[in-house]
Scaffold this active site. Structure first.
Site, PDB file in Angstrom:
ATOM      1  N   GLY A  45       0.947  -1.083  -0.102  1.00 43.38           N
ATOM      2  CA  GLY A  45      -0.114  -0.035   0.057  1.00 43.38           C
ATOM      3  C   GLY A  45       1.055   1.130  -0.067  1.00 43.38           C
ATOM      4  O   GLY A  45       1.825   1.346   0.754  1.00 43.38           O
ATOM      5  N   ASP A  48       4.664  -4.665   6.489  1.00 45.13           N
ATOM      6  CA  ASP A  48       5.092  -6.114   6.765  1.00 45.13           C
ATOM      7  C   ASP A  48       5.447  -7.038   5.902  1.00 45.13           C
ATOM      8  O   ASP A  48       6.586  -7.596   5.701  1.00 45.13           O
ATOM      9  CB  ASP A  48       4.013  -6.771   7.658  1.00 45.13           C
ATOM     10  CG  ASP A  48       3.987  -6.378   9.100  1.00 45.13           C
ATOM     11  OD1 ASP A  48       4.771  -5.240   9.420  1.00 45.13           O
ATOM     12  OD2 ASP A  48       3.035  -6.856   9.858  1.00 45.13           O
ATOM     13  N   ASP A  59       0.925   0.045  11.666  1.00 45.61           N
ATOM     14  CA  ASP A  59       0.994  -1.262  12.203  1.00 45.61           C
ATOM     15  C   ASP A  59       2.408  -2.149  12.142  1.00 45.61           C
ATOM     16  O   ASP A  59       2.335  -3.292  12.147  1.00 45.61           O
ATOM     17  CB  ASP A  59      -0.052  -2.156  11.730  1.00 45.61           C
ATOM     18  CG  ASP A  59       0.071  -2.396  10.121  1.00 45.61           C
ATOM     19  OD1 ASP A  59       0.889  -1.754   9.453  1.00 45.61           O
ATOM     20  OD2 ASP A  59      -0.752  -2.897   9.506  1.00 45.61           O
ATOM     21  N   ARG A 111       1.436  -5.247  -5.635  1.00 47.83           N
ATOM     22  CA  ARG A 111       1.612  -6.586  -4.985  1.00 47.83           C
ATOM     23  C   ARG A 111       1.757  -7.647  -5.988  1.00 47.83           C
ATOM     24  O   ARG A 111       1.264  -7.593  -7.023  1.00 47.83           O
ATOM     25  CB  ARG A 111       0.267  -6.718  -4.153  1.00 47.83           C
ATOM     26  CG  ARG A 111      -0.038  -5.688  -3.215  1.00 47.83           C
ATOM     27  CD  ARG A 111      -1.231  -5.847  -2.333  1.00 47.83           C
ATOM     28  NE  ARG A 111      -1.803  -4.756  -1.768  1.00 47.83           N
ATOM     29  CZ  ARG A 111      -1.442  -4.070  -0.665  1.00 47.83           C
ATOM     30  NH1 ARG A 111      -0.894  -4.669   0.226  1.00 47.83           N
ATOM     31  NH2 ARG A 111      -2.035  -2.969  -0.087  1.00 47.83           N
ATOM     32  N   ASP A 149      -1.311   2.650   8.467  1.00 46.73           N
ATOM     33  CA  ASP A 149      -2.000   2.214   9.294  1.00 46.73           C
ATOM     34  C   ASP A 149      -1.051   2.035  10.675  1.00 46.73           C
ATOM     35  O   ASP A 149      -1.582   1.653  11.920  1.00 46.73           O
ATOM     36  CB  ASP A 149      -2.092   0.518   9.194  1.00 46.73           C
ATOM     37  CG  ASP A 149      -2.872   0.637   7.686  1.00 46.73           C
ATOM     38  OD1 ASP A 149      -3.606   1.477   7.520  1.00 46.73           O
ATOM     39  OD2 ASP A 149      -2.675  -0.375   6.782  1.00 46.73           O
ATOM     40  N   THR A 186       3.478   2.882   6.033  1.00 51.31           N
ATOM     41  CA  THR A 186       2.134   2.672   5.840  1.00 51.31           C
ATOM     42  C   THR A 186       1.372   3.573   6.915  1.00 51.31           C
ATOM     43  O   THR A 186       1.717   4.115   7.741  1.00 51.31           O
ATOM     44  CB  THR A 186       1.927   1.045   6.382  1.00 51.31           C
ATOM     45  OG1 THR A 186       0.332   1.036   6.780  1.00 51.31           O
ATOM     46  CG2 THR A 186       2.708   0.811   7.626  1.00 51.31           C
ATOM     47  N   ARG A 211      -6.447  -0.985   8.775  1.00 57.00           N
ATOM     48  CA  ARG A 211      -6.304  -2.419   8.521  1.00 57.00           C
ATOM     49  C   ARG A 211      -6.973  -3.351   9.989  1.00 57.00           C
ATOM     50  O   ARG A 211      -8.070  -3.056  10.553  1.00 57.00           O
ATOM     51  CB  ARG A 211      -4.980  -3.083   8.266  1.00 57.00           C
ATOM     52  CG  ARG A 211      -4.691  -2.558   6.728  1.00 57.00           C
ATOM     53  CD  ARG A 211      -4.586  -3.850   5.948  1.00 57.00           C
ATOM     54  NE  ARG A 211      -3.833  -3.622   4.756  1.00 57.00           N
ATOM     55  CZ  ARG A 211      -2.935  -4.617   4.364  1.00 57.00           C
ATOM     56  NH1 ARG A 211      -2.617  -5.721   5.134  1.00 57.00           N
ATOM     57  NH2 ARG A 211      -2.423  -4.178   3.216  1.00 57.00           N
TER      58      ARG A 211
HETATM   59  P1  ATP Z   1       0.833  -2.705   3.523  1.00 50.74           P
HETATM   60  O1  ATP Z   1       0.863  -2.747   4.825  1.00 50.74           O
HETATM   61  O2  ATP Z   1       0.726  -1.342   3.294  1.00 50.74           O
HETATM   62  O3  ATP Z   1      -0.452  -3.700   2.701  1.00 50.74           O
HETATM   63  P2  ATP Z   1       2.679  -4.572   2.699  1.00 50.74           P
HETATM   64  O4  ATP Z   1       4.195  -4.292   2.462  1.00 50.74           O
HETATM   65  O5  ATP Z   1       2.387  -5.265   4.025  1.00 50.74           O
HETATM   66  O6  ATP Z   1       2.075  -3.254   2.937  1.00 50.74           O
HETATM   67  P3  ATP Z   1       1.724  -6.652   1.250  1.00 50.74           P
HETATM   68  O7  ATP Z   1       0.666  -6.908   0.082  1.00 50.74           O
HETATM   69  O8  ATP Z   1       1.460  -7.711   2.353  1.00 50.74           O
HETATM   70  O9  ATP Z   1       1.943  -5.252   1.661  1.00 50.74           O
HETATM   71  O10 ATP Z   1       3.147  -7.126   0.613  1.00 50.74           O
HETATM   72  C1  ATP Z   1       3.441  -6.411  -0.519  1.00 50.74           C
HETATM   73  C2  ATP Z   1       4.533  -7.495  -1.461  1.00 50.74           C
HETATM   74  O11 ATP Z   1       5.366  -8.268  -0.770  1.00 50.74           O
HETATM   75  C3  ATP Z   1       3.548  -8.531  -1.799  1.00 50.74           C
HETATM   76  O12 ATP Z   1       2.786  -8.358  -3.099  1.00 50.74           O
HETATM   77  C4  ATP Z   1       4.629  -9.801  -2.149  1.00 50.74           C
HETATM   78  O13 ATP Z   1       5.144  -9.413  -3.381  1.00 50.74           O
HETATM   79  C5  ATP Z   1       5.697  -9.515  -1.253  1.00 50.74           C
HETATM   80  N1  ATP Z   1       5.439 -10.409   0.041  1.00 50.74           N
HETATM   81  C6  ATP Z   1       4.638 -10.255   0.987  1.00 50.74           C
HETATM   82  N2  ATP Z   1       4.703 -11.387   2.057  1.00 50.74           N
HETATM   83  C7  ATP Z   1       5.775 -12.048   1.471  1.00 50.74           C
HETATM   84  C8  ATP Z   1       6.445 -13.288   1.988  1.00 50.74           C
HETATM   85  N3  ATP Z   1       5.908 -14.066   2.773  1.00 50.74           N
HETATM   86  N4  ATP Z   1       7.495 -13.587   1.015  1.00 50.74           N
HETATM   87  C9  ATP Z   1       7.839 -12.879   0.130  1.00 50.74           C
HETATM   88  N5  ATP Z   1       7.200 -11.866  -0.298  1.00 50.74           N
HETATM   89  C10 ATP Z   1       6.224 -11.345   0.255  1.00 50.74           C
END
Ligand code: ATP
Length: 322
Positions: free
Chosen positions: A13, A105, A131, A74, A129, A127, A173
């Site tokens: 995000g 995360d 979080d 993503r 959030d 983020t 979230r």
């Molecule tokens: P937000 O909190 O804003 O959603 P985020 O970084 O947590 O941000 P995610 O959609 O969870 O957003 O992760 C972003 C991208 O990171 C995913 O689309 C994927 O490509 C990669 N990713 C997420 N989890 C994993 C994992 N366990 N192992 C490898 N890559 C990952």
């Protein structure tokens, strides 16, 4: 051997302040004589080699902009070993020796997987959030707080004019930090967050009724995204209290806009710090801020941490809104 080239990407995000962080990473690296490439659309671009060379001027005029000039995405493919190997191969082919990952995360889990396969990564928590457990304030959170507050101030004007109740959902979230802090800032009569179990009658209806007895005629009820259900709550509140009630879901407006001073400064400090970590040979680290001091943690350790909910502020919210 000293690092000669790094990459920067934004993933997951988007959050206001990501651009300020991209600028900081780019300029801090160039200042040290290290080349920088921007990666479009996070891990999607890392796998396909969608790279752009970053110069001092490619990050001009972006510190004040919301969103991310590198775009975000993503990717499911990146979760697979094949996807991961594609990303590693692209980085090798382009001489990239380290990556600064701006995201949440999930993005840090990806960064960890890359580090384990020999590509050093450092994460910056971006983020709205807030979080990320190890970090008091994530980049984007302060701006989102202010955006939500301004929107709800506007709602209050119209609720006041019509003796109405507004039940408003804010983002976050599964976390209630945004909702709780905005609730205090706008003087909400009630706030529902996922961290604290609620009783709708006691925590919403009875509070409105008690305040109405003292002459209050308009109300803001704040609901965190992780609780949800404002569309169903509005008719219930109207029926139980007699006050006309409207539901508003603030939604993605909270993710946009020009970053606040706090987020711009935080992003600048964190971006600079991330480059220093990479150049010092550190990897698999996430940059955080605690008591206004920058620190860094191992990503695995950071992902295991639990962030305490501010129960004291929750009590303050309850005792001040009546
Ligand atoms: P937000 O909190 O804003 O959603 P985020 O970084 O947590 O941000 P995610 O959609 O969870 O957003 O992760 C972003 C991208 O990171 C995913 O689309 C994927 O490509 C990669 N990713 C997420 N989890 C994993 C994992 N366990 N192992 C490898 N890559 C990952």
């Amino acid at each position: 051997m000293a690092i000669k080239k790094i990459a920067v990407l934004t993933s997951g995000g988007d959050a206001p302040g990501m651009n300020a962080a991209i600028r900081a990473v780019t300029r801090a690296a160039l200042f040290k004589g290290v080349e920088v490439v921007g990666v479009y659309r996070g891990y999607v671009g890392l796998m396909s080699g969608d790279f752009v060379p970053m110069t001092m001027r490619s990050v001009s005029d972006i510190i004040q902009r919301g969103g991310t000039i590198l775009y975000s995405a993503r990717s499911h493919e990146f979760h697979t070993e094949e996807g991961m190997q594609k990303a590693i191969a692209q980085c090798r082919a382009h001489g990239i020796e380290g990556v600064v990952v701006l995201g949440g995360d999930g993005s840090f889990r990806g960064a960890q997987d890359l580090t384990r396969r020999g590509l050093p990564c450092v994460g910056l928590p971006c983020t709205i959030d807030n979080d990320i457990s190890c970090c008091e304030h994530t980049i984007g959170y302060d701006t989102a707080l202010n955006t939500a507050m301004e929107m709800i101030d506007k709602l209050r004007d119209t609720s006041m004019s019509h003796d109405r109740c507004s039940v408003v959902e804010v983002m976050g979230r599964e976390a209630g930090y945004l909702a709780l802090n905005v609730a205090v800032a706008v003087g909400a009569i009630s706030v529902l967050v996922p961290e604290i179990q609620h009783d709708f009658q006691r925590d919403v209806i009875d509070r409105i009724r008690a305040a109405a007895l003292t002459g209050k005629k308009h109300f803001i009820v704040l609901v965190a995204e992780g609780v949800g259900g404002v569309l169903e709550m509005a008719p219930q509140i109207e029926k139980a209290t007699g006050f006309e009630t409207r539901a508003t879901i603030l939604g993605h407006v909270q993710r946009g806009g020009s970053p606040s001073v706090y987020d711009r400064v935080l992003a600048s400090r964190m971006g600079h710090y991330a480059v220093e970590l990479l150049l010092a040979g550190q990897s698999n680290r996430v940059v955080t801020v605690q008591n206004d001091r920058l620190m860094d943690f191992d990503i695995e350790e950071a992902l295991r941490m639990k962030k305490p909910f501010d129960e004291h502020l929750f009590r303050v919210a309850q005792e001040l809104s009546m």
